[in-house]
Design an enzyme around this catalytic site. Structure first.
Site, PDB file in Angstrom:
ATOM      1  N   VAL A 292       0.838  -1.199   0.000  1.00  8.45           N
ATOM      2  CA  VAL A 292       0.000   0.000   0.000  1.00  8.45           C
ATOM      3  C   VAL A 292       0.868   1.241   0.000  1.00  8.45           C
ATOM      4  O   VAL A 292       1.866   1.317   0.731  1.00  8.45           O
ATOM      5  CB  VAL A 292      -0.920   0.012   1.241  1.00  8.45           C
ATOM      6  CG1 VAL A 292      -1.637   1.342   1.373  1.00  8.45           C
ATOM      7  CG2 VAL A 292      -1.928  -1.127   1.169  1.00  8.45           C
ATOM      8  N   CYS A 293       0.488   2.228  -0.825  1.00  3.49           N
ATOM      9  CA  CYS A 293       1.119   3.553  -0.773  1.00  3.49           C
ATOM     10  C   CYS A 293       0.030   4.600  -0.954  1.00  3.49           C
ATOM     11  O   CYS A 293      -1.162   4.281  -0.946  1.00  3.49           O
ATOM     12  CB  CYS A 293       2.210   3.689  -1.828  1.00  3.49           C
ATOM     13  SG  CYS A 293       1.588   3.717  -3.530  1.00  3.49           S
ATOM     14  N   ALA A 294       0.427   5.837  -1.136  1.00  2.98           N
ATOM     15  CA  ALA A 294      -0.560   6.915  -1.192  1.00  2.98           C
ATOM     16  C   ALA A 294      -1.388   6.877  -2.465  1.00  2.98           C
ATOM     17  O   ALA A 294      -2.616   6.991  -2.425  1.00  2.98           O
ATOM     18  CB  ALA A 294       0.133   8.267  -1.052  1.00  2.98           C
TER      19      ALA A 294
ATOM     20  N   GLU B  24      -0.474   4.698  -5.559  1.00  3.68           N
ATOM     21  CA  GLU B  24      -0.351   3.420  -6.262  1.00  3.68           C
ATOM     22  C   GLU B  24       1.057   3.160  -6.770  1.00  3.68           C
ATOM     23  O   GLU B  24       1.559   2.040  -6.661  1.00  3.68           O
ATOM     24  CB  GLU B  24      -1.332   3.315  -7.439  1.00  3.68           C
ATOM     25  CG  GLU B  24      -1.219   2.015  -8.228  1.00  3.68           C
ATOM     26  CD  GLU B  24      -2.127   1.971  -9.436  1.00  3.68           C
ATOM     27  OE1 GLU B  24      -1.594   1.780 -10.551  1.00  3.68           O
ATOM     28  OE2 GLU B  24      -3.364   2.119  -9.287  1.00  3.68           O
TER      29      GLU B  24
ATOM     30  N   MET C 249      -4.085   4.708  -1.242  1.00  3.25           N
ATOM     31  CA  MET C 249      -4.950   5.132  -0.141  1.00  3.25           C
ATOM     32  C   MET C 249      -6.002   6.144  -0.593  1.00  3.25           C
ATOM     33  O   MET C 249      -7.034   6.302   0.058  1.00  3.25           O
ATOM     34  CB  MET C 249      -4.098   5.713   0.978  1.00  3.25           C
ATOM     35  CG  MET C 249      -3.280   4.673   1.741  1.00  3.25           C
ATOM     36  SD  MET C 249      -4.288   3.408   2.591  1.00  3.25           S
ATOM     37  CE  MET C 249      -4.929   4.354   3.975  1.00  3.25           C
TER      38      MET C 249
END
Length: 375
Positions: free
Chosen positions: A72-74, A76, A100
């Protein structure tokens, strides 16, 4: 090289169904500490992306072999790269499609109950943000309460159900998320209602949502009755739907109560909050099912993903409804409050119609957890 994506909807179902998931969150530590994907059967490892640029060998040993792994990141991009690096090391990992931001915007429709003569009531759970919206449907007509800015899901859902949207309500002028109510009303010809006490600075036309207002839905005349319940804002208004459900807006939650400070008037409104919780609600039928506009912690979700509980149970279990000393109550809701929502002043201005940020700016404004509650 192709790694698989996992959608926000798929992650939401894992959370609701309590399925095991391991999340490698590659955002910076402060972002992870502030807000993350939560669930009863989720394990985490937070290792910032920049710490993995030279390789993922060190984290591979910390990844489980008995559950799905999600990076998971902010937005993609970083998670795709890390998932590809893990793949090279023989680790099967997916990435969160849209990051996210997508998690923040996902809405999960859940049926919460039946209304008389075949009517239905749905709750739209914004699981990554803690927002709850509603649609009541009867005889081909629909009413929406506290819609988010992701309006397509409401329009598409109503069309899928063969219902025309007739009424759109906001229980109050929201400060934590951007309302989609006015846009839905404009797109469908529905009437948009807003409490006038919250609307002194709005720059658009609206119908006044006042105490005792009743609207009927469909030929079955499903009643939606407004109950003035100030405290979170001075205009906050609840709804009694079909004599079965109490929609409490941001006044009462399952495990907490609303905060009165988001317009800078906590000391002025704390008395109204106590009056709504301890007097207005106390006069209502114990069997009413409380449906709030937010949830704060994942434990508030029922096994089907809904957020709902009997009013009588909340009067027994909710700490905020059981503080006899008025000064203790006042101190709880005016002191040591959690941080205010991100960009809440600009969100209020957007909901007033004073500013119109573009879509990407609106996304950024809303990033973060629910912060409307006091526990």
């Amino acid at each position: 090289m192709t790694v698989k994506a996992m959608t926000a909807k798929e992650v939401a179902r894992k959370v609701i169904d309590n399925q095991p998931l391991f999340i490698l969150d590659v955002r910076n530590g402060d972002a992870f500490a502030d807000w993350k994907i939560e669930g009863g059967n989720i394990q985490y490892l937070n290792t910032p992306y920049f710490d993995l640029l030279d390789g993922v060998e060190e984290v591979v040993s910390e990844l489980p072999k008995d559950r799905d792994i999600l990076v998971v990141c902010a937005k993609e991009g970083s998670s795709v790269m890390v998932a590809e690096m893990l793949d090279e090391e023989g680790v099967d990992a997916a990435y969160l499609e849209g990051g996210m931001k997508a998690w923040s915007e996902h809405l999960e429709p859940v049926k919460v109950g039946d209304l008389k003569n075949g009517g239905e009531l749905y709750q739209f759970v914004r699981i990554g943000k803690g927002c709850l919206s509603y649609m009541a449907i009867s005889d081909g007509e629909a009413a929406i309460i506290d819609a988010t800015r992701m309006t397509d899901i409401f329009l598409d859902f109503a069309q899928e159900k063969g219902a025309k949207i007739k009424h759109v309500f906001d229980t109050h002028l929201h400060a934590d998320h951007i309302s989609g109510g006015r846009q839905i009303a404009e797109a469908t010809g529905a009437t948009y209602y807003l409490p006038p006490a919250d609307a002194e600075e709005v720059v658009f036309d609206y119908a006044e949502l006042v105490n005792g207002l009743e609207v009927a839905l469909g030929e079955s005349k499903i009643e939606i009755e407004a109950l003035y319940s100030p405290g979170h804002t001075i205009g906050s208004t609840s709804f009694i739907v079909d004599d079965q459900y109490l929609m409490t807006g941001d006044i009462l939650f399952i495990d907490s109560i609303g905060r009165p400070d988001l317009a800078g008037l906590a000391e002025d409104w704390v008395g109204d909050l106590r009056e709504s919780l301890y007097s207005r609600y106390a006069e209502l039928a114990d069997e009413l099912i409380v449906l709030p506009a937010h949830f704060m912690i994942m434990e508030e979700l029922n096994t089907d993903g809904s957020v709902a509980k009997k009013l009588s149970d909340l009067f027994k279990e909710n700490h905020g409804l059981n503080i006899e000393d008025e000064q203790e109550f006042r101190d709880m809701v005016t002191k040591n409050l959690p941080p205010q929502p991100n960009a809440y002043e600009d969100i209020r201005k957007t909901n007033m119609g004073k500013i119109t940020p573009d879509e990407e700016v609106q996304r950024e404004m809303e990033i973060g957890p629910n912060r409307c509650a006091v526990r």
